[in-house]
Write a protein that holds these residues in place. Sequence first.
Motif, short mmCIF file in Angstrom:
data_model
loop_
_atom_site.label_atom_id
_atom_site.label_comp_id
_atom_site.label_asym_id
_atom_site.label_seq_id
_atom_site.Cartn_x
_atom_site.Cartn_y
_atom_site.Cartn_z
N GLU A 214 0.66 -1.22 -0.06
CA GLU A 214 0.00 -0.15 -0.17
C GLU A 214 0.84 1.18 -0.03
OE1 GLU A 214 -4.43 0.26 1.70
OE2 GLU A 214 -2.77 -0.71 3.07
N CYS A 215 2.11 1.12 0.81
CA CYS A 215 2.74 2.37 0.65
C CYS A 215 3.86 2.65 -0.31
CB CYS A 215 3.39 2.57 2.03
SG CYS A 215 5.00 1.49 2.38
N MET B 256 8.78 -3.82 12.48
CA MET B 256 7.38 -3.59 11.96
C MET B 256 6.96 -5.14 11.80
SD MET B 256 8.03 -0.82 8.98
CE MET B 256 6.46 -1.19 8.40
N ASN C 46 7.73 2.19 1.20
CA ASN C 46 8.11 3.17 2.04
C ASN C 46 8.24 2.85 3.27
OD1 ASN C 46 8.85 5.81 1.62
ND2 ASN C 46 6.64 6.37 1.86
N ALA C 47 8.25 1.33 3.43
CA ALA C 47 8.64 0.81 4.99
C ALA C 47 7.51 1.52 5.85
CB ALA C 47 9.97 1.06 5.44
N SER C 48 6.42 1.60 5.48
CA SER C 48 5.40 2.21 6.18
C SER C 48 3.98 1.56 6.39
CB SER C 48 4.95 3.48 5.48
OG SER C 48 5.62 4.47 5.36
N CYS C 49 4.14 0.36 5.74
CA CYS C 49 2.70 -0.27 5.76
C CYS C 49 2.75 -1.76 6.07
CB CYS C 49 2.08 -0.12 4.37
SG CYS C 49 2.52 -1.12 3.23
N ALA C 50 3.65 -2.42 6.04
CA ALA C 50 3.90 -3.79 6.12
C ALA C 50 2.93 -4.86 5.52
CB ALA C 50 3.80 -4.08 7.56
#
Lengths: 413, 107
Positions: free
Chosen positions: B39-40, B71, B43-47
């Motif tokens: 999803e991100c 994460m 960006n290493a933001s959503c997993a």
Amino acid sequence: MTSAAGVVVVGGGQAGYSVVSALRGAGYDGPVTVFADERHLPYQRPPLSKQAHTEPDGTRVELVPESFYRERAIGLRLGERVTALDTAARTVVTGTGTRVPYDHLVLATGARNRRLPVPGAGLDGVHALRSLDDALAIGRALTTARDVVVVGGGFIGLELAQVAVAGGARVTVLELAGRLLSRAVSPQLQEHLRQRHEHSGVRILTGTGVRAVEGAGRVERVVTDRGVLPADLVVYGIGAAPRDELARDAGLAVDDGVIVDEHLRSVTDPRISAVGDCARHPHPHAAGLVRLESVQNATDQGALVGRRIAGSAAPYRSLPWFWSDQGAVKLQIAGLRTDTDEVRVVPGDSPDRLAAYAFRGDRLVAAETLNWPAEHLAARRLLERQVPVSAGDLTGSTLGALARARRGAGVRA
Amino acid sequence: MPIVIFQLPDGTERKVTAESGTALMQAAVSNGVDGIVAECGGNASCATCHVYVDEQHTALVGPPNGVEEEMLDFTAAERRATSRLSCQVRLSDALDGLVVHVPEEQV
Ligand SMILES: Cc1cc2nc3c(=O)[nH]c(=O)nc-3n(C[C@H](O)[C@H](O)[C@H](O)COP(=O)(O)OP(=O)(O)OC[C@H]3O[C@@H](n4cnc5c(N)ncnc54)[C@H](O)[C@@H]3O)c2cc1C
Ligand code: FES
């Protein structure tokens, strides 16, 4: 399941892509057509404000390659705008006068930037940032720009300010409100973020309005109510408005967004759905209707409508979440932080980390984190599963610790 | 041009040709591999790009990085010793023939 006219999607962005990907993923085998008025394959917008883009081919922001649509028999009509809906005849009308029938119509038209309402906003070197073409124009300008003025201290403006300062320009952000991100994050974080931006060399002028942009054909300076700033590039991000005019003209209920029910169907016409930036919808975590502008919202709403048309019946309940990368600061928000009673700011486990927990009554409803993706994910897991977390639970603890403890106890958090 | 094999939860597999230097997540998304949501956008933001690296390749692929490590405790599907976020795995010719397993759920 198959029917003659199939599904027409208006808008080929994050939400439109999600609709068609979910439709085919759920086995829908009727005709699927997407009208997308941009010339590019559906792409992601977040990278546009987080990096400088100069090469049309080097940007690699498209969501999936062209073959994805071809292999799934998804008719992608790039560069074609839908200009009217005929809801009685269940057809859409395109700019070329073509009429295309539908059984289900999905509006995924997104939002458009508010124009900068001052004299000189049309000069060369003054840009909004929404589309890939905008980003390419800004990227080219950034290769030579020395004095960059960003109008609007919102997410997009602050991200772009960091890109410009990293490229060596002098950067000033003008914000009319007294604080940055004034409605978007908790006040405690606003001040913290301001310091981080100033520390990286961005000048921030809050409480400062723009009166005019001046120059001979090209921008040379910005006149503010506190003085004149030299500028060879102006980028503004002062909010967006939903593209709901098709719906309004067709007589659907619209109020700053297409009004939909918990299944994301127009409250006026159940054969029409609206998803993403253009939809105003009920949400279990909000008192009234909300309209959100985020990748999560576009993705999850698109997927829900795709699956619904393919036969599933679940209402929309996905937890909102958001991220914004501002230079070295990764801001993430889980949950809806409207109508919160109390915010508690807690330092993280390293100096660049911070969390702000927002409570309604004594219950956690949102968490904002800086440079702390694990805490953000823990917040999402707990909020999604509606695990009650009180301010007391967080005394001397973190959401990460609470979620790990639940998982350790055999309850998947 | 390494080849990567994605084993899907339904027992089928997808073999894709990837580009060296790009992320494993990109190879999945560009080829429409179901179950890698990302999803991100990496960006290493959503997993939501979680994979299990096949045991024969875990040493070659290496361990997760710092942020990723944290994460992985909060992925939707259970974390295993072989878990990685595919946006944080960079492909190279050395990884030609890589086998990864796509978990049941990402969100
Ligand atoms: C610069 C920028 C940075 C962002 N960063 C983040 C971020 O970091 N994190 C985050 O969560 N969100 C971010 N967002 C927000 C996120 O990108 C949007 O919420 C998301 O793209 C909304 O998806 P959508 O499909 O509703 O609209 P869009 O992606 O805008 O797509 C709508 C598409 O429909 C087309 N269209 C409209 N009307 C018609 C018509 N009549 N006929 C044919 N086509 C039509 C439009 O041209 C457009 O291409 C960012 C947005 C921008 C602009
Ligand atoms: S794609 Fe979001 S963390 Fe990997």
